[in-house]
Write a protein that holds these residues in place. Structure first.
Motif, short mmCIF file in Angstrom:
data_model
loop_
_atom_site.label_atom_id
_atom_site.label_comp_id
_atom_site.label_asym_id
_atom_site.label_seq_id
_atom_site.Cartn_x
_atom_site.Cartn_y
_atom_site.Cartn_z
N LYS A 167 2.72 4.95 -8.55
CA LYS A 167 1.75 5.98 -8.95
C LYS A 167 2.30 7.38 -8.68
N THR A 168 2.98 7.54 -7.54
CA THR A 168 3.48 8.87 -7.19
C THR A 168 4.84 9.15 -7.81
N ASP A 226 7.24 1.58 -1.14
CA ASP A 226 5.91 1.01 -0.95
C ASP A 226 5.25 0.82 -2.32
N GLU A 227 4.11 0.12 -2.34
CA GLU A 227 3.45 -0.20 -3.61
C GLU A 227 3.00 1.04 -4.36
N GLY A 240 0.81 -1.21 0.00
CA GLY A 240 0.00 0.00 0.00
C GLY A 240 0.84 1.26 0.00
N ARG A 241 0.34 2.32 0.65
CA ARG A 241 1.09 3.58 0.77
C ARG A 241 1.57 3.69 2.20
N PRO A 275 -1.70 -10.55 -3.67
CA PRO A 275 -0.90 -9.76 -4.61
C PRO A 275 -0.05 -8.74 -3.87
N GLY A 276 1.04 -8.37 -4.47
CA GLY A 276 1.91 -7.38 -3.84
C GLY A 276 2.70 -6.60 -4.87
N ASN A 277 3.11 -5.41 -4.51
CA ASN A 277 3.95 -4.57 -5.35
C ASN A 277 3.37 -4.35 -6.75
#
Length: 261
Positions: free
Chosen positions: A61-62, A56-57, A34-35, A108-110
């Motif tokens: 996006k960022t 983090d995952e 997550g964040r 699921p991850g990353n």
């Protein structure tokens, strides 16, 4: 995925900077779900800046991941178990639904692929009530479902003797309702192949054969008789057909083979 040119760039940068900004480990041992604002370090970022970066995952996006995020925190797709056996019908002696489920074996991850549906429902009909008594026969349309849902039917009786393999009925579709094409649920997609003017095959096997559930198939009727059918799992998908012939086995394309329920 980091390209060859990017690798050359980082090697060049690190060599040129000398002792000024040594790589401190990036995401090694710091991968988070997550964040997570605490899942960070100061190192080279993927935007080629030396600053605070994250592991983090949500850093994808960022766009503030550390330079080695994709190698240290590879994507992990969800993994699900095989489907369970189909349950019995929810209601005996009438069109109903049955269920099968599967379990998540790896989350699921990353940024990996999310988990698929863990439950499926399918139309069905059983011929004995909860006390084991045989259901009474009722008049009405012939109920059909996908050939896929007939694979679990028993091929032998309780003594190990082979059951009657049944037969196949070929029909020419005369009409169908628009509801056959509007369903998007996995267990109703087969209804899209019921097309007006096409020839379809319907297998009559135990237990439908034993309970004379194929009586609506037209085998005793005139070829010109217009008979009714209904898709189990979507009572609004129904229509009419005419008998073509009875054969020992179904020879239609797989997507045009159904079973009597």
């Amino acid at each position: 995925m980091v390209s060859f040119l990017e690798v050359v760039y980082w090697v060049t940068v690190l060599c040129c900077l000398g002792q000024k900004h040594l790589v401190t480990g990036g995401c090694s041992g710091k991968c988070c779900r997550g964040r997570n604002m605490g899942c960070s370090t100061t190192d080279w970022r993927m935007d080629r800046a030396f600053a605070k970066c994250y592991c983090d995952e949500d850093c994808i996006k960022t766009k503030d991941c550390c330079f080695d995020y994709f190698t240290e925190c590879p994507a992990q797709d969800c993994a699900a178990s095989a489907w369970s056996f189909w349950s019995g019908c929810a209601k005996p002696c009438q069109p109903s639904v049955r269920v099968r489920v599967r379990q998540v074996e790896q989350q699921p991850g990353n940024g990996g692929d999310p988990c698929p549906s863990l439950e499926e429902r399918a139309g069905c009909r059983e011929y004995r009530d909860h006390r084991g008594s045989q259901c009474g026969l009722s008049s009405g349309p012939a109920f059909i479902t996908s050939l896929e849902f007939g694979k679990g039917r028993p091929k032998h009786d309780s003594y190990g003797n082979p059951l009657d393999p049944g037969f196949c009925m070929e029909f020419k579709m005369e009409s169908r309702t628009a509801h056959c094409t509007v369903e998007n649920r996995p267990h109703t997609l087969w209804m899209r192949y019921i097309t007006e003017g096409f020839k379809v095959c319907v297998a009559c096997e135990p237990p439908a054969l034993q309970n004379r559930s194929c009586q609506g198939d037209g085998q005793e009727s005139n070829k010109e008789a217009v008979l009714q059918w209904q898709a189990v799992g979507n009572p609004h998908c129904r229509g009419t057909w005419k008998k073509v012939q009875k054969t020992p086995q179904c020879t239609c394309p797989t997507q045009h083979i159904f079973i009597f329920t």
